[in-house]
Design an enzyme around this catalytic site. Structure first.
Site, short mmCIF file in Angstrom:
data_model
loop_
_atom_site.label_atom_id
_atom_site.label_comp_id
_atom_site.label_asym_id
_atom_site.label_seq_id
_atom_site.Cartn_x
_atom_site.Cartn_y
_atom_site.Cartn_z
N ASP A 199 0.82 -1.20 0.00
CA ASP A 199 0.00 0.00 0.00
C ASP A 199 0.86 1.26 0.00
O ASP A 199 0.47 2.28 -0.58
CB ASP A 199 -0.92 0.00 1.22
CG ASP A 199 -2.15 -0.89 1.03
OD1 ASP A 199 -2.27 -1.50 -0.06
OD2 ASP A 199 -2.96 -0.98 1.96
N GLY A 200 2.02 1.22 0.64
CA GLY A 200 2.90 2.38 0.65
C GLY A 200 3.34 2.77 -0.75
O GLY A 200 3.36 3.95 -1.11
N ARG B 215 -7.67 16.80 22.86
CA ARG B 215 -6.41 16.60 23.57
C ARG B 215 -6.14 15.10 23.53
O ARG B 215 -6.85 14.30 24.14
CB ARG B 215 -6.50 17.11 25.01
CG ARG B 215 -6.69 18.62 25.11
CD ARG B 215 -6.61 19.10 26.54
NE ARG B 215 -5.25 18.91 27.08
CZ ARG B 215 -4.99 18.36 28.25
NH1 ARG B 215 -5.98 17.90 29.03
NH2 ARG B 215 -3.75 18.23 28.68
#
EC number: 2.7.1.23
Length: 276
Positions: free
Chosen positions: A57-58, A159
């Protein structure tokens, strides 16, 4: 212009290179090898039926960035166990390429997100992503603080260890690992997934894809990093504003059967009934 060739992008890995040689022997000069990792990549050829991506996929994501706003379809080939962007497996490579030459395939469109970073009233970054944009702290022990606005309306201040803004395609990437939902690629949406939020009521949120997301960085944003598709990282500054919205440029992907996404999903997630 009659399109009689396919492009081929090969991961720098022995197995992928061997498979590429097998395909080149099979189709000869109807194949054009493209080195997208060259210091100066070649212009995108416009006479291609498609670009076949031999890698994970990269590699597929890097090729999606390489083609930019070109409408050349991409076809991913699965190597190993993981790969949500792969339509077929390596053992069927030659057979599926022959099918492409016959014109017997479907085109699926995947939406992208446009990511803009504005600093001192100047746009310093303008990129499209197929999977996601991730904001987090360089120091993992500290919380990121991201104020989020949707179409200029304040939503909340996350946060958390970070915040993922993903496409439906990217819902099965980092967002899924962080507890986000799996979203069918044709659902017109943007996914907001906080990473380990400090406030447990901050849950993943799916919003319409016509929404513009604006993010400002609170606390100590000098330690913040913006990562695009897990491959390009940018250090953020105190005054930066991040604007995210659906890109005008989609990615076209080759498919060989309707609803093939569900087959890929079951196989990759090992759901009952899933087969390679």
């Amino acid at each position: 212009m009659s399109k009689q060739r396919i492009g081929l992008v090969i991961k720098n890995e022995e197995h992928a290179q061997n498979k590429a040689r097998e395909l080149i022997r099979h189709i000869g000069d109807r194949c054009l090898v493209i080195d997208t990792q060259a210091p100066t990549p070649p212009p995108v050829p416009e006479d291609l039926i498609c670009i076949v991506v031999l890698g994970g996929d990269g590699t597929f994501l890097s090729v999606a960035r390489y083609i930019g706003d070109s409408d050349i379809p991409l076809m991913g080939i699965k190597f190993g166990e993981v790969g949500f962007l792969a339509e077929t497996t390596e053992d069927l490579l030659c057979q599926m390429v022959d099918t492409v030459f016959k014109g017997d395939y479907l085109i699926q469109e995947r939406s992208r997100l446009n990511i803009r970073v504005v600093r001192d009233n100047k746009c310093i970054l303008d990129e499209d992503v197929l999977n996601d944009a991730v904001i987090n702290k360089a120091a993992l022990s500290r919380l990121a603080s991201c104020a989020v606005y949707l179409d200029d309306t304040y939503l909340t201040t996350y946060r958390a260890d970070g915040l993922i803004v993903a496409t439906p395609t990217g819902s099965t990437a980092y967002s899924l690992a962080a507890g986000g939902p799996v979203v069918y690629p044709e659902v017109p949406s943007i996914i907001l997934t906080p990473i380990c939020p400090f406030t447990l009521t901050n849950r993943p949120l799916i919003i319409p894809d016509h929404t513009r997301v604006e993010i400002s960085l609170n606390g100590s944003p000098e330690d913040m990093i913006l990562t695009l598709d897990g491959q390009e990282g940018f250090n953020m500054d105190t005054c930066d504003r991040i604007y995210i919205q659906k890109s005008r440029n989609s990615v076209k992907m080759i498919s060989f059967e309707p609803h093939s996404y569900f087959k890929v999903l079951k196989t990759r997630l090992h759901w009952s009934g899933g087969r390679s």
